[in-house]
Design a protein around this motif. Sequence first.
Motif, PDB file in Angstrom:
ATOM      1  N   ILE A  11       0.838  -1.203   0.000  1.00 27.56           N
ATOM      2  CA  ILE A  11       0.000   0.000   0.000  1.00 27.56           C
ATOM      3  C   ILE A  11       0.872   1.252   0.000  1.00 27.56           C
ATOM      4  CG2 ILE A  11      -1.647   1.330   1.380  1.00 27.56           C
ATOM      5  CD1 ILE A  11      -2.879  -1.423   2.205  1.00 27.56           C
ATOM      6  N   ALA A  12       1.931   1.246   0.804  1.00 29.07           N
ATOM      7  CA  ALA A  12       2.823   2.408   0.867  1.00 29.07           C
ATOM      8  C   ALA A  12       3.605   2.589  -0.430  1.00 29.07           C
ATOM      9  CB  ALA A  12       3.789   2.265   2.046  1.00 29.07           C
ATOM     10  N   GLY A  13       3.911   1.501  -1.113  1.00 26.90           N
ATOM     11  CA  GLY A  13       4.745   1.561  -2.306  1.00 26.90           C
ATOM     12  C   GLY A  13       4.001   1.813  -3.609  1.00 26.90           C
ATOM     13  N   ASN A  14       2.677   1.856  -3.552  1.00 30.59           N
ATOM     14  CA  ASN A  14       1.863   2.056  -4.755  1.00 30.59           C
ATOM     15  C   ASN A  14       0.814   3.125  -4.498  1.00 30.59           C
ATOM     16  OD1 ASN A  14       2.533  -0.312  -6.733  1.00 30.59           O
ATOM     17  ND2 ASN A  14       2.445  -1.240  -4.706  1.00 30.59           N
ATOM     18  N   PRO A  15       0.977   4.303  -5.100  1.00 29.20           N
ATOM     19  CA  PRO A  15       0.004   5.367  -4.847  1.00 29.20           C
ATOM     20  C   PRO A  15      -1.420   4.981  -5.255  1.00 29.20           C
ATOM     21  CG  PRO A  15       1.808   6.154  -6.252  1.00 29.20           C
ATOM     22  CD  PRO A  15       2.056   4.715  -5.978  1.00 29.20           C
ATOM     23  N   ILE A  16      -1.538   4.132  -6.273  1.00 26.82           N
ATOM     24  CA  ILE A  16      -2.848   3.623  -6.703  1.00 26.82           C
ATOM     25  C   ILE A  16      -2.697   2.109  -6.785  1.00 26.82           C
ATOM     26  CG2 ILE A  16      -4.616   3.636  -8.498  1.00 26.82           C
ATOM     27  CD1 ILE A  16      -3.429   6.403  -9.374  1.00 26.82           C
ATOM     28  N   GLY A  47      -0.933  -0.149  -9.546  1.00 26.50           N
ATOM     29  CA  GLY A  47      -0.452  -1.470  -9.191  1.00 26.50           C
ATOM     30  C   GLY A  47      -1.621  -2.383  -8.873  1.00 26.50           C
ATOM     31  N   TYR A  48      -1.355  -3.670  -8.866  1.00 23.67           N
ATOM     32  CA  TYR A  48      -2.400  -4.619  -8.494  1.00 23.67           C
ATOM     33  C   TYR A  48      -1.779  -5.802  -7.762  1.00 23.67           C
ATOM     34  CZ  TYR A  48      -1.034  -8.023 -12.027  1.00 23.67           C
ATOM     35  OH  TYR A  48      -0.323  -8.952 -12.742  1.00 23.67           O
ATOM     36  N   VAL A  49      -2.609  -6.442  -6.969  1.00 20.85           N
ATOM     37  CA  VAL A  49      -2.243  -7.693  -6.314  1.00 20.85           C
ATOM     38  C   VAL A  49      -3.382  -8.665  -6.583  1.00 20.85           C
ATOM     39  CG1 VAL A  49      -1.775  -8.863  -4.118  1.00 20.85           C
ATOM     40  CG2 VAL A  49      -0.911  -6.537  -4.509  1.00 20.85           C
ATOM     41  N   ASP A  50      -3.047  -9.813  -7.160  1.00 22.06           N
ATOM     42  CA  ASP A  50      -4.017 -10.873  -7.412  1.00 22.06           C
ATOM     43  C   ASP A  50      -4.169 -11.684  -6.135  1.00 22.06           C
ATOM     44  OD1 ASP A  50      -5.488 -13.090  -8.167  1.00 22.06           O
ATOM     45  OD2 ASP A  50      -4.184 -13.628  -9.850  1.00 22.06           O
ATOM     46  N   ILE A  51      -5.274 -11.496  -5.445  1.00 19.09           N
ATOM     47  CA  ILE A  51      -5.461 -12.177  -4.157  1.00 19.09           C
ATOM     48  C   ILE A  51      -5.652 -13.678  -4.318  1.00 19.09           C
ATOM     49  CG2 ILE A  51      -6.313 -10.120  -2.976  1.00 19.09           C
ATOM     50  CD1 ILE A  51      -9.161 -11.608  -3.249  1.00 19.09           C
ATOM     51  N   LEU A  52      -5.991 -14.115  -5.526  1.00 18.02           N
ATOM     52  CA  LEU A  52      -6.122 -15.551  -5.753  1.00 18.02           C
ATOM     53  C   LEU A  52      -4.760 -16.242  -5.744  1.00 18.02           C
ATOM     54  CD1 LEU A  52      -8.863 -15.564  -8.530  1.00 18.02           C
ATOM     55  CD2 LEU A  52      -9.156 -15.865  -6.053  1.00 18.02           C
ATOM     56  N   TRP A  74      -7.045   1.160  -3.207  1.00 20.84           N
ATOM     57  CA  TRP A  74      -6.314   1.984  -2.251  1.00 20.84           C
ATOM     58  C   TRP A  74      -5.642   3.119  -3.014  1.00 20.84           C
ATOM     59  CZ3 TRP A  74      -5.789   0.997   3.078  1.00 20.84           C
ATOM     60  CH2 TRP A  74      -6.425  -0.160   3.516  1.00 20.84           C
ATOM     61  N   VAL A  75      -5.805   4.340  -2.523  1.00 22.14           N
ATOM     62  CA  VAL A  75      -5.200   5.511  -3.151  1.00 22.14           C
ATOM     63  C   VAL A  75      -4.441   6.283  -2.079  1.00 22.14           C
ATOM     64  CG1 VAL A  75      -5.621   7.642  -4.425  1.00 22.14           C
ATOM     65  CG2 VAL A  75      -7.018   5.615  -4.898  1.00 22.14           C
ATOM     66  N   GLU A  76      -3.147   6.405  -2.283  1.00 20.94           N
ATOM     67  CA  GLU A  76      -2.256   7.079  -1.328  1.00 20.94           C
ATOM     68  C   GLU A  76      -2.496   6.599   0.101  1.00 20.94           C
ATOM     69  OE1 GLU A  76      -2.770  11.304  -2.343  1.00 20.94           O
ATOM     70  OE2 GLU A  76      -0.823  11.175  -3.363  1.00 20.94           O
ATOM     71  N   ASN A 100      -5.931  11.201 -11.529  1.00 17.10           N
ATOM     72  CA  ASN A 100      -5.034  12.056 -12.313  1.00 17.10           C
ATOM     73  C   ASN A 100      -4.175  12.927 -11.405  1.00 17.10           C
ATOM     74  OD1 ASN A 100      -5.527  11.295 -15.028  1.00 17.10           O
ATOM     75  ND2 ASN A 100      -7.487  12.335 -14.948  1.00 17.10           N
ATOM     76  N   ASP A 101      -4.775  13.472 -10.359  1.00 20.04           N
ATOM     77  CA  ASP A 101      -4.009  14.284  -9.402  1.00 20.04           C
ATOM     78  C   ASP A 101      -2.938  13.439  -8.708  1.00 20.04           C
ATOM     79  OD1 ASP A 101      -5.597  16.446 -10.067  1.00 20.04           O
ATOM     80  OD2 ASP A 101      -6.769  16.410  -8.200  1.00 20.04           O
ATOM     81  N   VAL A 102      -3.301  12.249  -8.289  1.00 15.93           N
ATOM     82  CA  VAL A 102      -2.355  11.362  -7.608  1.00 15.93           C
ATOM     83  C   VAL A 102      -1.237  10.962  -8.558  1.00 15.93           C
ATOM     84  CG1 VAL A 102      -2.090   9.068  -6.592  1.00 15.93           C
ATOM     85  CG2 VAL A 102      -3.994  10.519  -5.902  1.00 15.93           C
ATOM     86  N   ALA A 103      -1.587  10.589  -9.778  1.00 14.23           N
ATOM     87  CA  ALA A 103      -0.574  10.183 -10.755  1.00 14.23           C
ATOM     88  C   ALA A 103       0.386  11.331 -11.050  1.00 14.23           C
ATOM     89  CB  ALA A 103      -1.246   9.709 -12.044  1.00 14.23           C
ATOM     90  N   GLU A 104      -0.129  12.523 -11.119  1.00 17.85           N
ATOM     91  CA  GLU A 104       0.717  13.700 -11.384  1.00 17.85           C
ATOM     92  C   GLU A 104       1.694  13.922 -10.228  1.00 17.85           C
ATOM     93  OE1 GLU A 104       2.289  16.621 -13.629  1.00 17.85           O
ATOM     94  OE2 GLU A 104       0.682  15.288 -14.275  1.00 17.85           O
ATOM     95  N   ARG A 105       1.221  13.778  -9.004  1.00 22.19           N
ATOM     96  CA  ARG A 105       2.092  13.966  -7.820  1.00 22.19           C
ATOM     97  C   ARG A 105       3.181  12.907  -7.729  1.00 22.19           C
ATOM     98  NH1 ARG A 105      -2.664  15.376  -5.185  1.00 22.19           N
ATOM     99  NH2 ARG A 105      -2.956  13.342  -4.214  1.00 22.19           N
ATOM    100  N   HIS A 106       2.918  11.729  -8.274  1.00 19.15           N
ATOM    101  CA  HIS A 106       3.858  10.609  -8.121  1.00 19.15           C
ATOM    102  C   HIS A 106       4.583  10.248  -9.403  1.00 19.15           C
ATOM    103  CE1 HIS A 106       2.678   9.577  -3.992  1.00 19.15           C
ATOM    104  NE2 HIS A 106       1.491  10.016  -4.354  1.00 19.15           N
TER     105      HIS A 106
END
Length: 108
Positions: A11-16, A47-52, A74-76, A100-106
């Motif tokens: 979660i900390a390593g992926n803004p989205i 980013g994504y995590v496949d819970i399966l 999860w966002v930021e 878009n705002d989050v992607a621009e910041r990161h």
Amino acid sequence: MDTLDRIKHQIAGNPILIYMKGNPKQPACGFSARTVEALLACNVPFGYVDILQHNDIRQELPKFANWPTFPQLWVEGELMGGCDIVLEMFRAGELQTLLNDVAERHKK
């Protein structure tokens, strides 16, 4: 690293970040498919995590998030919600603006 630490690190390593069934190219449930469609339409990296593929995360994340179902967006570091909430935000134009705002910041 235990499961809870891995979740926090992801979660900390992926803004989205979406925890989903399957992957963005091959979602394994309708809810994950609809949520990913909304994310892809926003045209931002995520980013994504496949819970399966990660049963430990599948078991621990609902307790950590206090949210029982998947997908989870999860966002930021903040849980936005699941499919219904994400689609509602998308229809209202809120998701596009937020991501878009989050992607621009990161931007790297």
